[in-house]
Write a protein that holds these residues in place. Structure first.
Motif, PDB file in Angstrom:
ATOM      1  N   ALA A  33       0.846  -1.201   0.000  1.00 49.65           N
ATOM      2  CA  ALA A  33       0.000   0.000   0.000  1.00 49.65           C
ATOM      3  C   ALA A  33       0.876   1.244   0.000  1.00 49.65           C
ATOM      4  N   PHE A  34       1.934   1.224   0.816  1.00 48.99           N
ATOM      5  CA  PHE A  34       2.809   2.402   0.844  1.00 48.99           C
ATOM      6  C   PHE A  34       3.578   2.533  -0.464  1.00 48.99           C
ATOM      7  N   SER A  35       3.934   1.396  -1.024  1.00 47.16           N
ATOM      8  CA  SER A  35       4.630   1.411  -2.308  1.00 47.16           C
ATOM      9  C   SER A  35       3.758   2.064  -3.386  1.00 47.16           C
ATOM     10  N   GLU A  36       2.447   1.851  -3.312  1.00 48.22           N
ATOM     11  CA  GLU A  36       1.527   2.477  -4.261  1.00 48.22           C
ATOM     12  C   GLU A  36       1.476   3.997  -4.046  1.00 48.22           C
ATOM     13  N   ILE A  37       1.541   4.428  -2.777  1.00 44.56           N
ATOM     14  CA  ILE A  37       1.566   5.877  -2.495  1.00 44.56           C
ATOM     15  C   ILE A  37       2.813   6.496  -3.130  1.00 44.56           C
ATOM     16  N   VAL A  38       3.952   5.810  -2.954  1.00 44.58           N
ATOM     17  CA  VAL A  38       5.217   6.311  -3.523  1.00 44.58           C
ATOM     18  C   VAL A  38       5.089   6.421  -5.042  1.00 44.58           C
ATOM     19  N   ASN A  39       4.554   5.363  -5.608  1.00 50.37           N
ATOM     20  CA  ASN A  39       4.409   5.305  -7.060  1.00 50.37           C
ATOM     21  C   ASN A  39       3.476   6.407  -7.578  1.00 50.37           C
ATOM     22  N   ARG A  40       2.419   6.657  -6.819  1.00 55.50           N
ATOM     23  CA  ARG A  40       1.407   7.625  -7.235  1.00 55.50           C
ATOM     24  C   ARG A  40       1.914   9.065  -7.176  1.00 55.50           C
ATOM     25  N   TYR A  41       2.761   9.353  -6.175  1.00 57.15           N
ATOM     26  CA  TYR A  41       3.160  10.744  -5.971  1.00 57.15           C
ATOM     27  C   TYR A  41       4.622  11.044  -6.270  1.00 57.15           C
ATOM     28  N   ARG A  42       5.351  10.069  -6.793  1.00 59.30           N
ATOM     29  CA  ARG A  42       6.781  10.292  -7.031  1.00 59.30           C
ATOM     30  C   ARG A  42       7.032  11.409  -8.039  1.00 59.30           C
ATOM     31  N   LYS A  43       6.208  11.459  -9.101  1.00 55.99           N
ATOM     32  CA  LYS A  43       6.423  12.491 -10.118  1.00 55.99           C
ATOM     33  C   LYS A  43       6.119  13.875  -9.563  1.00 55.99           C
ATOM     34  N   MET A  44       5.075  13.947  -8.752  1.00 55.76           N
ATOM     35  CA  MET A  44       4.705  15.224  -8.147  1.00 55.76           C
ATOM     36  C   MET A  44       5.855  15.741  -7.260  1.00 55.76           C
ATOM     37  N   VAL A  45       6.411  14.822  -6.461  1.00 54.60           N
ATOM     38  CA  VAL A  45       7.523  15.203  -5.584  1.00 54.60           C
ATOM     39  C   VAL A  45       8.757  15.552  -6.426  1.00 54.60           C
ATOM     40  N   ALA A  46       8.981  14.784  -7.485  1.00 57.07           N
ATOM     41  CA  ALA A  46      10.148  15.035  -8.344  1.00 57.07           C
ATOM     42  C   ALA A  46      10.066  16.425  -8.973  1.00 57.07           C
ATOM     43  N   ARG A  47       8.870  16.812  -9.428  1.00 58.65           N
ATOM     44  CA  ARG A  47       8.710  18.148 -10.036  1.00 58.65           C
ATOM     45  C   ARG A  47       9.086  19.234  -9.034  1.00 58.65           C
ATOM     46  N   LEU A  48       8.602  19.058  -7.802  1.00 61.88           N
ATOM     47  CA  LEU A  48       8.876  20.089  -6.802  1.00 61.88           C
ATOM     48  C   LEU A  48      10.347  20.104  -6.400  1.00 61.88           C
ATOM     49  N   VAL A  49      10.846  18.923  -6.028  1.00 65.44           N
ATOM     50  CA  VAL A  49      12.214  18.852  -5.508  1.00 65.44           C
ATOM     51  C   VAL A  49      13.239  19.189  -6.594  1.00 65.44           C
ATOM     52  N   LYS A  50      13.055  18.604  -7.770  1.00 64.09           N
ATOM     53  CA  LYS A  50      14.030  18.860  -8.843  1.00 64.09           C
ATOM     54  C   LYS A  50      13.866  20.263  -9.412  1.00 64.09           C
ATOM     55  N   SER A  56      19.387  18.407  -9.428  1.00 61.01           N
ATOM     56  CA  SER A  56      20.689  17.892  -8.978  1.00 61.01           C
ATOM     57  C   SER A  56      20.567  16.453  -8.508  1.00 61.01           C
ATOM     58  N   VAL A  57      21.723  15.801  -8.380  1.00 54.68           N
ATOM     59  CA  VAL A  57      21.729  14.411  -7.926  1.00 54.68           C
ATOM     60  C   VAL A  57      21.227  14.304  -6.481  1.00 54.68           C
ATOM     61  N   TYR A  58      21.370  15.390  -5.735  1.00 53.40           N
ATOM     62  CA  TYR A  58      20.941  15.388  -4.337  1.00 53.40           C
ATOM     63  C   TYR A  58      19.419  15.394  -4.209  1.00 53.40           C
ATOM     64  N   ALA A  59      18.767  15.822  -5.284  1.00 51.85           N
ATOM     65  CA  ALA A  59      17.311  15.858  -5.273  1.00 51.85           C
ATOM     66  C   ALA A  59      16.740  14.454  -5.062  1.00 51.85           C
ATOM     67  N   GLU A  60      17.449  13.469  -5.562  1.00 49.65           N
ATOM     68  CA  GLU A  60      17.033  12.069  -5.406  1.00 49.65           C
ATOM     69  C   GLU A  60      16.958  11.708  -3.904  1.00 49.65           C
ATOM     70  N   ASP A  61      17.983  12.116  -3.163  1.00 57.20           N
ATOM     71  CA  ASP A  61      18.016  11.822  -1.721  1.00 57.20           C
ATOM     72  C   ASP A  61      16.890  12.548  -0.994  1.00 57.20           C
TER      73      ASP A  61
ATOM     74  N   ASP B  35      11.345  13.248 -13.015  1.00 57.13           N
ATOM     75  CA  ASP B  35      11.045  12.006 -12.291  1.00 57.13           C
ATOM     76  C   ASP B  35      12.338  11.530 -11.634  1.00 57.13           C
ATOM     77  N   PHE B  36      12.180  10.614 -10.693  1.00 59.38           N
ATOM     78  CA  PHE B  36      13.353  10.060 -10.032  1.00 59.38           C
ATOM     79  C   PHE B  36      13.840   8.834 -10.803  1.00 59.38           C
ATOM     80  N   ASN B  37      14.945   8.284 -10.348  1.00 59.06           N
ATOM     81  CA  ASN B  37      15.500   7.082 -10.997  1.00 59.06           C
ATOM     82  C   ASN B  37      14.534   5.903 -10.902  1.00 59.06           C
ATOM     83  N   GLU B  38      14.781   4.911 -11.725  1.00 57.73           N
ATOM     84  CA  GLU B  38      13.885   3.747 -11.757  1.00 57.73           C
ATOM     85  C   GLU B  38      13.799   3.018 -10.418  1.00 57.73           C
ATOM     86  N   ASP B  39      14.941   2.982  -9.704  1.00 58.35           N
ATOM     87  CA  ASP B  39      14.950   2.229  -8.444  1.00 58.35           C
ATOM     88  C   ASP B  39      14.539   3.076  -7.235  1.00 58.35           C
ATOM     89  N   PHE B  40      13.905   4.227  -7.525  1.00 57.13           N
ATOM     90  CA  PHE B  40      13.531   5.150  -6.444  1.00 57.13           C
ATOM     91  C   PHE B  40      12.612   4.488  -5.411  1.00 57.13           C
TER      92      PHE B  40
END
Lengths: 194, 118
Positions: A33-50, A56-61, B35-40
């Protein structure tokens, strides 16, 4: 084999589940269930953070930290606001903290700017036009002060209204409007030169 | 989309009344996607549940350790009780400091001989 098909079915049912169900399942320790939350909102978070941290590479962390923090603060999530807004708030706070941390670090250790810290990654390097467009947006965002940049990212990259932006950033509406107008002025000047 | 069109789009998006709801999709079509990396996802889950596994292991270790300590303590107490009973029996139903430290049957001369090596 049966176990795998059960996992597949659970994943499929979570894909259709709403946020509230996912939060409830995550709170009971359901990893999927949490994995689905991550999957659902990862792009939204990526847009904001990146968008804020210049891809930057630190945005991933920071992105990972957002979801880790979300997981541990789920018991405090009362469902009064949308889950997406709750995640945005966490992401905004962590990103602004990171910007402050970098500012302190560079003012202490490096006086010559921080360009070497950044690493651009283009979605489609074959398409020159798209690459240029992304570069243009990144450069424009990077040239703004973080307090202006965050409202621009919320409006432009996240598609929020000014009211939603004010709510997520915990700012009065007047402040958001004035920051938007000042950011617009600055961007006009910056984009003319690019 | 040409660069000047992108620039116009950026500026327009900052108008307070401009509806930006469809903006992220529009930008994505123009290649402005993040987007983040594939293994995110995997990394996030590892961060969360990996730590949890570690903490479960830690707590298991601590509970095993306390079980071990309590067992050793119980065995020690049982040994002391048996020792006291055997001293009590060999001393004919009495306790003294000397008998407890193992000097019950030692005479003064014998002790001096033992310590002095004479």
């Amino acid at each position: 084999m049966e176990r795998l098909s059960n996992i597949g079915n659970a994943r499929e049912s979570y894909r259709k589940a709403d946020d509230e169900e996912l939060v409830r399942a995550s709170l009971s320790g359901d990893k999927l269930a949490f994995s689905e939350i991550v999957n659902r909102y990862r792009k939204m978070v990526a847009r904001l953070v990146k968008g804020m941290l210049d891809d930057s590479v630190y945005a991933e962390d920071i992105g990972q930290e957002v979801f880790v923090k979300l997981y541990y603060s789920l018991p405090e999530f009362r469902g009064e606001a949308k889950l997406s807004s709750y995640i945005q708030k966490i992401a905004v706070n962590l990103t602004l903290n990171e910007i402050k941390r970098r500012k302190r670090f560079f003012s202490t250790f490096a006086q010559t700017g921080n360009n070497e810290m950044y690493e651009y990654e283009f979605a489609d390097s074959a398409n020159e036009e798209k690459r240029e467009a992304k570069e243009l947006v990144n450069k424009a965002l990077k040239s703004l002060d973080p307090k202006f940049r965050v409202v621009v990212v919320m409006r432009m990259l996240q598609g929020y209204s000014t009211k939603e932006t004010a709510e997520i950033l915990d700012l009065p509406m007047g402040t958001v409007l004035s920051r938007l107008s000042r950011a617009q002025e600055q961007l006009k000047n910056i984009l003319e030169k690019l | 989309m040409k660069p000047f069109e992108i620039k116009k789009l950026i500026i327009d998006s900052l108008d307070a009344d401009f509806d930006t709801a469809k903006f992220p999709e529009k930008l994505e079509l123009e290649g402005i996607c993040y987007d983040f990396n594939e293994d995110f996802e995997e990394a996030v889950l590892k961060n969360i549940f990996g730590d949890k596994v570690l903490s479960i292991r830690e707590s298991e270790f601590m509970s095993n350790l306390s079980l071990l300590v309590s067992r050793v303590a119980i065995t020690g107490i049982a040994a002391i009780i048996i020792l006291l009973i055997s001293i009590f029996i060999t001393e004919g139903g009495s306790f003294s400091i000397n008998s407890l430290v193992g000097l019950g049957d030692v005479y003064n001369e014998g002790l001096i001989y033992l310590l002095g090596g004479l």
